[in-house]
Design a protein around this motif. Structure first.
Motif, PDB file in Angstrom:
ATOM      1  N   SER A 130       0.811  -1.216   0.000  1.00  0.00           N
ATOM      2  CA  SER A 130       0.000   0.000   0.000  1.00  0.00           C
ATOM      3  C   SER A 130       0.841   1.261   0.000  1.00  0.00           C
ATOM      4  N   LEU A 131       2.127   1.146   0.357  1.00  0.00           N
ATOM      5  CA  LEU A 131       2.999   2.319   0.403  1.00  0.00           C
ATOM      6  C   LEU A 131       3.818   2.491  -0.873  1.00  0.00           C
ATOM      7  N   TYR A 132       3.713   1.558  -1.798  1.00  0.00           N
ATOM      8  CA  TYR A 132       4.488   1.662  -3.035  1.00  0.00           C
ATOM      9  C   TYR A 132       3.839   2.656  -3.988  1.00  0.00           C
ATOM     10  N   ARG A 133       4.674   3.389  -4.691  1.00  0.00           N
ATOM     11  CA  ARG A 133       4.228   4.350  -5.695  1.00  0.00           C
ATOM     12  C   ARG A 133       5.085   4.204  -6.948  1.00  0.00           C
ATOM     13  N   ASN A 134       4.455   4.391  -8.113  1.00  0.00           N
ATOM     14  CA  ASN A 134       5.171   4.314  -9.389  1.00  0.00           C
ATOM     15  C   ASN A 134       5.934   2.997  -9.514  1.00  0.00           C
ATOM     16  N   HIS A 135       5.305   1.925  -9.123  1.00  0.00           N
ATOM     17  CA  HIS A 135       5.948   0.620  -9.094  1.00  0.00           C
ATOM     18  C   HIS A 135       5.412  -0.273 -10.210  1.00  0.00           C
ATOM     19  N   MET A 136       5.943  -1.472 -10.285  1.00  0.00           N
ATOM     20  CA  MET A 136       5.480  -2.468 -11.250  1.00  0.00           C
ATOM     21  C   MET A 136       4.823  -3.625 -10.510  1.00  0.00           C
ATOM     22  N   ILE A 137       3.822  -4.204 -11.149  1.00  0.00           N
ATOM     23  CA  ILE A 137       3.117  -5.347 -10.577  1.00  0.00           C
ATOM     24  C   ILE A 137       3.323  -6.542 -11.501  1.00  0.00           C
ATOM     25  N   HIS A 200      -1.607   3.214  -8.234  1.00  0.00           N
ATOM     26  CA  HIS A 200      -0.357   3.977  -8.272  1.00  0.00           C
ATOM     27  C   HIS A 200       0.724   3.270  -9.090  1.00  0.00           C
ATOM     28  N   ALA A 201       0.377   2.176  -9.761  1.00  0.00           N
ATOM     29  CA  ALA A 201       1.373   1.379 -10.487  1.00  0.00           C
ATOM     30  C   ALA A 201       1.737   2.029 -11.812  1.00  0.00           C
ATOM     31  N   ARG A 202       2.987   1.831 -12.213  1.00  0.00           N
ATOM     32  CA  ARG A 202       3.466   2.328 -13.500  1.00  0.00           C
ATOM     33  C   ARG A 202       3.263   1.292 -14.594  1.00  0.00           C
ATOM     34  N   ALA A 203       3.335   0.017 -14.234  1.00  0.00           N
ATOM     35  CA  ALA A 203       3.195  -1.050 -15.225  1.00  0.00           C
ATOM     36  C   ALA A 203       2.694  -2.311 -14.545  1.00  0.00           C
ATOM     37  N   VAL A 204       1.983  -3.130 -15.314  1.00  0.00           N
ATOM     38  CA  VAL A 204       1.510  -4.434 -14.838  1.00  0.00           C
ATOM     39  C   VAL A 204       1.936  -5.478 -15.855  1.00  0.00           C
ATOM     40  N   ILE A 205       2.621  -6.518 -15.387  1.00  0.00           N
ATOM     41  CA  ILE A 205       3.089  -7.597 -16.255  1.00  0.00           C
ATOM     42  C   ILE A 205       2.320  -8.861 -15.904  1.00  0.00           C
ATOM     43  N   LEU A 206       1.560  -9.375 -16.850  1.00  0.00           N
ATOM     44  CA  LEU A 206       0.773 -10.593 -16.646  1.00  0.00           C
ATOM     45  C   LEU A 206       1.600 -11.777 -17.149  1.00  0.00           C
ATOM     46  N   ALA A 207       2.116 -12.584 -16.221  1.00  0.00           N
ATOM     47  CA  ALA A 207       3.081 -13.619 -16.578  1.00  0.00           C
ATOM     48  C   ALA A 207       2.649 -15.014 -16.159  1.00  0.00           C
ATOM     49  N   THR A 208       1.343 -15.249 -16.019  1.00  0.00           N
ATOM     50  CA  THR A 208       0.901 -16.606 -15.698  1.00  0.00           C
ATOM     51  C   THR A 208       1.022 -17.493 -16.935  1.00  0.00           C
ATOM     52  N   SER A 226      -5.910   3.353 -16.268  1.00  0.00           N
ATOM     53  CA  SER A 226      -5.734   3.487 -17.722  1.00  0.00           C
ATOM     54  C   SER A 226      -4.360   4.026 -18.087  1.00  0.00           C
ATOM     55  N   GLU A 227      -3.640   4.618 -17.105  1.00  0.00           N
ATOM     56  CA  GLU A 227      -2.319   5.183 -17.380  1.00  0.00           C
ATOM     57  C   GLU A 227      -1.208   4.138 -17.278  1.00  0.00           C
ATOM     58  N   ALA A 228      -1.473   3.039 -16.603  1.00  0.00           N
ATOM     59  CA  ALA A 228      -0.436   2.019 -16.411  1.00  0.00           C
ATOM     60  C   ALA A 228      -0.193   1.258 -17.708  1.00  0.00           C
TER      61      ALA A 228
END
Length: 370
Positions: A130-137, A200-208, A226-228
């Motif tokens: 919850s404290l991460y900002r501009n991170h990747m998921i 607050h994420a910068r990018a999301v990588i779906l790797a399943t 929509s910005e990620a």
């Protein structure tokens, strides 16, 4: 595990105020976890103090003195004489039993939380995320997701991992040991993505390993932020092309990515990669200067201008030179990294190998050094 060299864990990369905020939230979690024992204990102290103030007649008591008496009575240290009132006598027996029960329950659970790694607690993971900002998921902690997470950590970028409940592996333990928050849940679920900080994420990588799961989770993530930048791992190459065109989501085809590795191994190269720049397909290859080829004695600038290629690295007697100067002269055995369209690279290979004997062909297909 060479990727893990010099990788600092999540908390070590955080500033002191962020670490303090995490521990404040952890204290709030502990207060919530022990809300019932604490509620029972203080209800006995405050309520019992009021009862003693009103009903104890051996001597007058203030409310604070009544609360103090109940507090000591719970720990079997009576402050007042045993009452003559029959309705107060059971209270002097029940207060220690109920109060000590609440205290002992709290101590046992607190001891468990203290001696158990707090980093393994789902609540702790959610607080960190919850404290991460501009991170990747990264959604999916299989072998591919593990490698992706390692690569992100190597770049000193903050990352949060989502893995489904019921999946336990050494990879999960290693990621947690690195301080990476791991949210257990379904990546297709909006609530799970929100716990990972999708807003607050910068990018999301779906790797399943499931195409439909990656697509479903990717579309959900796009709706929430929509910005990620959303990147999908897909096994079906035709589906990857359609998704990239229809939804404007970068889709990485596993078959397409692995093809370059097979080509590199078959041609004896260490590096062979295909990518696009401004919708133009380019290739990255390594090249060894043949002693009998026509590239010997020519400069970097000369070759780049004539062949319309870009030499991004040169390894010669003077060592490795990234983005080499135009004045550097090629010598036999020098190794290069070159980027260009495939037809230009074929012409460059032909120029490099012209004049060589068949038995020397293998020596000109050398790969980059480790």
């Amino acid at each position: 595990m060479k990727w893990l060299t010099n990788i600092r864990s999540g908390p070590e990369r955080m500033r002191a105020p962020i670490r303090l905020a995490i521990y404040v939230r952890y204290v709030r979690y502990l207060l919530w976890e022990f809300r019932w024992p604490l509620g029972v204990f203080w209800s006995l102290v405050l309520g019992g103090g009021l009862v003693l103030q009103q009903c104890y007649h051996h001597r007058p008591l203030t409310y604070v003195e009544g609360c103090y008496s109940v507090f000591l009575l719970i720990f079997l240290e009576p402050y007042l004489d045993f009452p003559d009132e029959w309705y107060l006598q059971p209270l002097f027996f029940l207060l220690p039993i109920v109060g000590l029960g609440a205290v002992v329950d709290s101590l046992i659970r607190l001891g468990y939380l203290t001696f158990t790694k707090k980093s393994q607690l789902p609540e702790w993971q959610r607080m960190m995320a919850s404290l991460y900002r501009n991170h990747m998921i990264v959604v999916g902690l299989g072998k591919v997701g593990f490698q992706i997470t390692q690569g992100i950590l190597a770049l000193r970028e903050p990352v949060v991992v989502i893995e489904r409940v019921g999946t336990d592996s050494t990879l999960l333990d290693e990621i947690i040991d690195l301080g990476v928050p791991v949210i257990r849940g379904d990546g297709r679920n909006a609530k799970t993505l929100e716990l990972a900080g999708i807003g607050h994420a910068r990018a999301v990588i779906l790797a399943t390993s499931d195409d439909l799961t990656n697509l479903d989770a990717g579309l959900t993530a796009k709706d929430l932020n929509s910005e990620a930048k959303i990147v999908l791992r897909l096994f079906d190459e035709s589906l990857a092309v359609k998704i990239a065109g229809a939804f404007s989501l970068p889709a990485i085809s596993t078959a397409q990515v692995s093809a370059t590795a097979f080509i590199a191994a078959a041609t004896g190269r260490k590096v062979y990669q295909r990518f696009q720049l401004a919708d133009k397909p380019l290739h990255l290859i390594d090249l060894t200067i043949c002693p009998t080829g026509k590239l010997v004695g020519r400069t970097v600038g000369d070759v780049q201008a004539d062949s319309q290629v870009n030499v991004v690295m040169h390894h010669g007697k003077a060592g490795v030179n990234v983005n080499p100067g135009h004045e550097i002269v090629f010598e036999p055995g020098d190794m290069l990294l070159v980027i260009a369209p495939i037809d230009r690279l074929i012409e460059l290979e032909s120029t490099n190998q012209s004049g060589q004997r068949p038995e020397d062909a293998a020596s000109c297909a050398a790969v980059l050094p480790q």
